[in-house]
Design a protein around this motif. Structure first.
Motif, short mmCIF file in Angstrom:
data_model
loop_
_atom_site.label_atom_id
_atom_site.label_comp_id
_atom_site.label_asym_id
_atom_site.label_seq_id
_atom_site.Cartn_x
_atom_site.Cartn_y
_atom_site.Cartn_z
N PHE B 306 27.23 42.84 -96.11
CA PHE B 306 28.26 43.80 -96.52
C PHE B 306 28.14 45.08 -95.71
N VAL B 307 26.90 45.58 -95.62
CA VAL B 307 26.69 46.84 -94.90
C VAL B 307 26.99 46.69 -93.42
N VAL B 308 26.62 45.53 -92.85
CA VAL B 308 26.93 45.29 -91.44
C VAL B 308 28.44 45.39 -91.24
N GLY B 309 29.19 44.73 -92.13
CA GLY B 309 30.64 44.78 -92.04
C GLY B 309 31.15 46.20 -92.17
N LEU B 310 30.57 46.93 -93.12
CA LEU B 310 31.00 48.31 -93.35
C LEU B 310 30.78 49.17 -92.10
N ILE B 311 29.59 49.04 -91.52
CA ILE B 311 29.29 49.84 -90.33
C ILE B 311 30.24 49.47 -89.19
N MET B 312 30.50 48.16 -89.07
CA MET B 312 31.45 47.71 -88.05
C MET B 312 32.79 48.39 -88.23
N ILE B 313 33.29 48.38 -89.47
CA ILE B 313 34.62 48.95 -89.71
C ILE B 313 34.62 50.44 -89.43
N ILE B 314 33.58 51.13 -89.92
CA ILE B 314 33.53 52.58 -89.69
C ILE B 314 33.42 52.86 -88.19
N GLY B 315 32.49 52.14 -87.55
CA GLY B 315 32.26 52.39 -86.12
C GLY B 315 33.50 52.11 -85.30
N THR B 316 34.13 50.96 -85.54
CA THR B 316 35.29 50.62 -84.72
C THR B 316 36.49 51.48 -85.07
N SER B 317 36.58 51.94 -86.33
CA SER B 317 37.73 52.79 -86.62
C SER B 317 37.59 54.13 -85.93
N ILE B 318 36.36 54.57 -85.69
CA ILE B 318 36.20 55.81 -84.91
C ILE B 318 36.78 55.62 -83.53
N THR B 319 36.44 54.48 -82.88
CA THR B 319 36.96 54.27 -81.54
C THR B 319 38.47 54.09 -81.53
N SER B 320 39.00 53.35 -82.52
CA SER B 320 40.45 53.15 -82.46
C SER B 320 41.20 54.41 -82.85
N LEU B 321 40.60 55.21 -83.75
CA LEU B 321 41.24 56.50 -84.06
C LEU B 321 41.26 57.38 -82.83
N LYS B 322 40.17 57.29 -82.07
CA LYS B 322 40.12 58.09 -80.84
C LYS B 322 41.20 57.65 -79.86
N ALA B 323 41.35 56.32 -79.75
CA ALA B 323 42.38 55.80 -78.84
C ALA B 323 43.76 56.26 -79.29
N LYS B 324 43.97 56.23 -80.62
CA LYS B 324 45.25 56.67 -81.16
C LYS B 324 45.47 58.15 -80.87
N HIS B 325 44.39 58.90 -81.04
CA HIS B 325 44.47 60.33 -80.79
C HIS B 325 44.86 60.60 -79.34
N ILE B 326 44.26 59.83 -78.43
CA ILE B 326 44.58 60.01 -77.01
C ILE B 326 46.05 59.69 -76.78
N ALA B 327 46.52 58.60 -77.43
CA ALA B 327 47.91 58.19 -77.21
C ALA B 327 48.89 59.26 -77.72
N ASN B 328 48.50 59.95 -78.81
CA ASN B 328 49.43 60.91 -79.41
C ASN B 328 49.24 62.34 -78.91
N SER B 329 48.11 62.59 -78.26
CA SER B 329 47.81 63.98 -77.94
C SER B 329 48.70 64.47 -76.81
N ILE B 330 48.74 65.77 -76.67
CA ILE B 330 49.55 66.37 -75.61
C ILE B 330 48.94 66.01 -74.27
N LYS B 331 49.79 65.53 -73.38
CA LYS B 331 49.30 65.10 -72.08
C LYS B 331 49.26 66.28 -71.11
N VAL B 332 48.31 66.23 -70.21
CA VAL B 332 48.23 67.31 -69.22
C VAL B 332 49.02 66.98 -67.98
#
Lengths: 494, 332
Positions: B306-332
């Motif tokens: 259970f904890v392995v799964g939890l860490i996976m979800i938390i860890g990967t959501s950080i990366t995908s949130l970051k990717a989303k943030h990059i996609a939405n952020s103001i471009k230079v």
């Protein structure tokens, strides 16, 4: 420098039985900006593919710098210095600016190792040449469209481009970015590079081109210096018909179709009030982020307004969701028709009846026959070029696809039609058709709101124009009392 | 400069480093027994095979694909090598690895043909190959576990780079097999970062059409990636056999999800084009740490998954949130 760089003579190209190019001649000189204009399906992209070596012509001769080239392959074309920048730039979002710029050259020279320092140096040099300033180590996914285009241009420069072809380079740029691009293109031209732009926007062609070639239905209609053309000839050659640019003069009556009072949505717009009388076409304009598009989204309930009142035919209505909007017979042609307005892989018929599917639900099943008949009628009525209701929307040109979006809503018998950027990426001919349609609809008593940044379009089609600034109405003008320059000044002034 | 430091501190790799440090400190506080060299030795043993798998999976994902056939390939390589060597009285370590590599390479080539030539979606192609391979393995070699490995292979298990004896007299030894993943990581790093071929893998994963226009041999690159993946899976299978002193035809099955999770944790984007060797090593480390040491925190065994799964979800959501943030952020 007026040396001829590329000459095409009597080029024919057919796909199966379809003749895409019928005897096209084209001469491009070093140190000129040559504009290739033509509507969708005129053979522009086929011609570019012939020049870049992607297609072999069925007949005809190609001369590069005076030498006859019998069979031009893509690699040969690159070796001759022909570089094409496609609309999607063909760059890698996941790699750095430096790598993107240096990569094609490294591949074509057969390099085995990745030399990061050399890539960085090349990139900085190329950027210096065109006056672009970017961090060479930043990933391209962090760049704006304009800067991605710069990366693509830099890449062609370090590949020793002698002929640079840009396919609709201004499609996704703001007007400021377009000016910057033109400065760069002029600078490249002055260095002796031949630049060819594929474009069909009238204003832009007259601004940038030195010479012009117009294609229609796979044939070269005319070619010559830009001074030899005026707007009328350009439009005539492009579309093959005389299109009058007369302004719409409504026969407004006193009965009110639509009215909003003090409409507000936090962070988008504030205290927006306006009304539409029968026969009116109302324009809303403003710079990007001025709130112009958000008003459309709010009236259709996508991001509803938080306060304010809306009246349709004098009766107050509430719009909290798109379902409310549809129930009140409000129709919305969104800004990005590809992702918001159409089911690209479904047929014309499916798209045409998509918003009104309920009325075809007869005795527990969908009546295919009536759907087919209605779609056929709409295709005819709106002048969509399509053989039948069956083809997928994806196969249609921008103008024809947009006509289907409009037909979809007209099929719901709307009381109010809101169009956000109705003719973005639409040919002049189809644009004219759409405008005519709007006039007719307005006369029938449908309230029409056109949200656009295409100022000539607004002046021609709307009788009054609202100018938005920072989410507020900065002014309302009668379009009969203003010209394009004045309107542009009002837009950009503080 | 400030911007550079800020971007460095928020890279996916650094986020995983923070999680690893946080977890290690937590475990160390609750159970001081964790703060010992034996932890490192145990951890590297757990990571050994996973790391080989993760390296080839990372490369495949960077190229824009996915490979779920490696556990089946590794199992076949392991059991086939074991069986053939025993039957023919071959007792030679290089032969074992070469045999494993060849079996892996040929199945990798099958994946490559399906994906690069027949243009099947990678998930479906490798899923099919995985199922076929594991079925064939059981049909040909049976479900029997081989425990009497040839002498030299068995002896290799006992060769260690480093031994550590703790106060209670328990000896921990770091097996020489750890050199295999270290070598592969080094090779992968050089290939991906400094050769045009490696950059081609990123290019294909970033935009396959643009890669073609740029003049990359896209088919060649895909072939390499899947054959490399298969080969490494074969080598991993043989390594696992030596490490466990047994060949089991189905022991590795089901490990693909954990490996993909480790790779994605390490910042490799599942959509292709992004991924680093360092990140992959860190992702594997984190997963191994959780698997090995959660019990020290007093987490009951069945909560671990259970904890392995939890860490996976938390860890990967950080990366995908970051990717989303990059996609939405103001471009230079």
């Amino acid at each position: 420098m007026t040396e001829t760089f590329l000459e095409l003579k009597d080029i024919y190209k057919s796909f199966g039985g379809v003749q895409a190019l019928k005897g096209v001649d084209l001469t491009i000189r070093s140190g000129e900006i040559h504009c290739l204009a033509g509507e969708n399906g005129s053979g522009k992209s086929t011609l570019i593919k012939v020049i870049s070596g992607a297609h072999d012509p069925s007949k005809g001769e190609i001369f590069i710098e005076g030498q006859k080239v019998s069979h031009l392959s893509p690699i040969q074309a690159i070796e001759h210095g022909i570089q094409v920048i496609y609309q999607d730039f063909a760059i890698f979002p996941n790699l750095t600016v430096a790598e993107n710029i240096a990569m094609n050259r490294a591949v074509s020279t057969g390099a085995k190792m990745m030399d990061w320092n050399c890539a960085r140096k090349l990139a900085l040099e190329a950027m210096e040449q065109i006056g672009a300033r970017m961090d060479p180590d930043i990933l391209v996914e962090n760049l704006s469209v304009a800067n991605r285009q710069m990366v693509a241009i830099c890449r062609t420069i370090i590949n020793d481009a002698k002929l640079l072809i840009l396919d609709e380079p201004t499609a996704a740029l703001t007007s400021k970015e377009v000016q910057k691009l033109y400065t760069i293109l002029r600078c490249l031209r002055d260095k002796g590079i031949a630049v060819m732009i594929v474009d069909h926007k009238l204003g832009e062609v007259f601004e940038i081109a030195d010479r012009l070639t117009i294609l229609r239905n796979g044939e070269k209609i005319s070619t010559g210096l830009i001074q030899e053309y005026d707007r009328k000839r350009f439009v005539k050659d492009l579309t093959g018909r005389d299109i009058s640019e007369s302004a719409y003069v409504p026969r407004t009556s006193a009965s009110e179709v639509f009215r909003v009072e003090n409409l507000s949505r936090k962070g988008a717009f504030e205290n927006v009030s306006f009304h539409i009388k029968k026969g009116d076409v109302l324009g809303i304009t403003g710079l990007l982020d001025s709130g112009r598009g958000q008003i459309g989204d709010a009236l259709f309930g996508i991001h509803p307004a938080q306060s304010g009142e809306i009246f349709l035919h004098g009766k107050p209505i509430k719009i909290r969701s798109t379902a409310d909007a549809v129930k009140n017979r409000i129709a919305y042609v969104p800004e990005d028709r590809l992702t918001q307005g159409l089911f690209l892989d479904r047929s014309i018929q499916d798209n045409t009846i998509a918003a009104s599917i309920k009325k075809y639900f007869i005795r527990g099943r969908l009546d295919e026959k009536i759907m087919f008949q209605d779609t056929k009628e709409w295709i005819k009525k709106i002048g969509c070029v399509a053989p039948s209701p069956d083809p997928a929307i994806r196969t249609l040109s921008g103008g024809n696809a947009q006509k289907i979006v409009i037909a979809k809503w007209l099929n719901t018998k709307p009381a109010l039609l809101i169009l956000n950027g109705p003719t973005v990426g639409v040919d002049i001919g189809a644009k004219y058709d759409i405008h005519q349609m709007l006039h007719k609809l307005a006369e029938q008593g449908i309230g029409i709101i056109v949200i656009s940044d295409d100022l000539p379009e607004l002046i021609q089609n709307c009788n009054s124009i609202i100018i938005m600034k920072n989410g507020r109405i900065a002014g309302t003008v009668e379009s009969s009392k203003i010209n394009e320059t004045e309107l542009a000044e009002m837009l950009s002034s503080q | 400069m400030k911007y550079r430091i800020k971007t460095f501190l928020t890279t996916n790799e650094m986020i995983v480093v923070y999680i690893i440090i946080g977890l290690a400190v937590l475990i160390g506080l609750v159970n001081p027994a964790f703060n010992s060299i034996s932890t490192v030795v145990n951890l590297s043993r757990t990571m050994l095979v996973t790391l080989i798998f993760a390296m080839c999976e990372m490369m495949v994902i960077v190229s824009g694909g996915i490979d779920v056939s490696f556990p089946a390939i590794a199992c076949l390589a392991m059991i086939a090598t074991g069986n053939i060597m025993l039957k023919n009285q071959i007792d030679n370590i290089p032969v074992a690895f070469i045999m494993g590599a060849l079996i892996g390479a040929s199945l990798g080539a099958l994946n490559a043909i399906l994906i690069a030539i027949i243009k099947m979606p990678p998930l479906i192609a490798t899923l099919g190959v995985s199922s076929m391979t594991s079925g064939a393995t059981l049909a040909i070699f049976g479900a029997k576990i081989i425990t009497n490995l040839p002498g030299k292979l068995d002896k290799l298990y006992k060769v260690s780079l480093y031994t550590y004896t703790n106060a209670e007299g328990i000896t921990y030894s770091l097996t020489i097999l750890i050199l295999i993943p270290i070598f592969i990581c080094l090779l992968g790093w050089l290939l991906l970062k400094f050769t045009m071929f490696g950059r081609g893998i990123y290019a294909v994963g970033g935009d396959i059409r643009a890669a073609r226009i740029a003049g990359f041999n896209v088919k060649g690159i895909l072939f390499f990636v899947y054959i490399f993946s298969g080969t490494m899976a074969g080598i991993a299978g043989v390594t696992y056999m030596i490490l466990m002193r047994a060949a089991d035809p189905s022991v590795l099955m089901g490990s693909e999800m954990m490996v993909i999770a480790a790779v994605v944790m390490g910042g490799t984007r599942i959509t292709g084009g992004h991924g680093t060797v360092i990140g992959t090593i860190l992702g594997v480390t984190l997963i191994a740490l959780v698997k090995n040491n959660l019990i020290m925190l007093g987490v009951p065994a069945h909560y671990q998954t259970f904890v392995v799964g939890l860490i996976m979800i938390i860890g990967t959501s950080i990366t995908s949130l970051k990717a989303k943030h990059i996609a939405n952020s103001i471009k230079v």
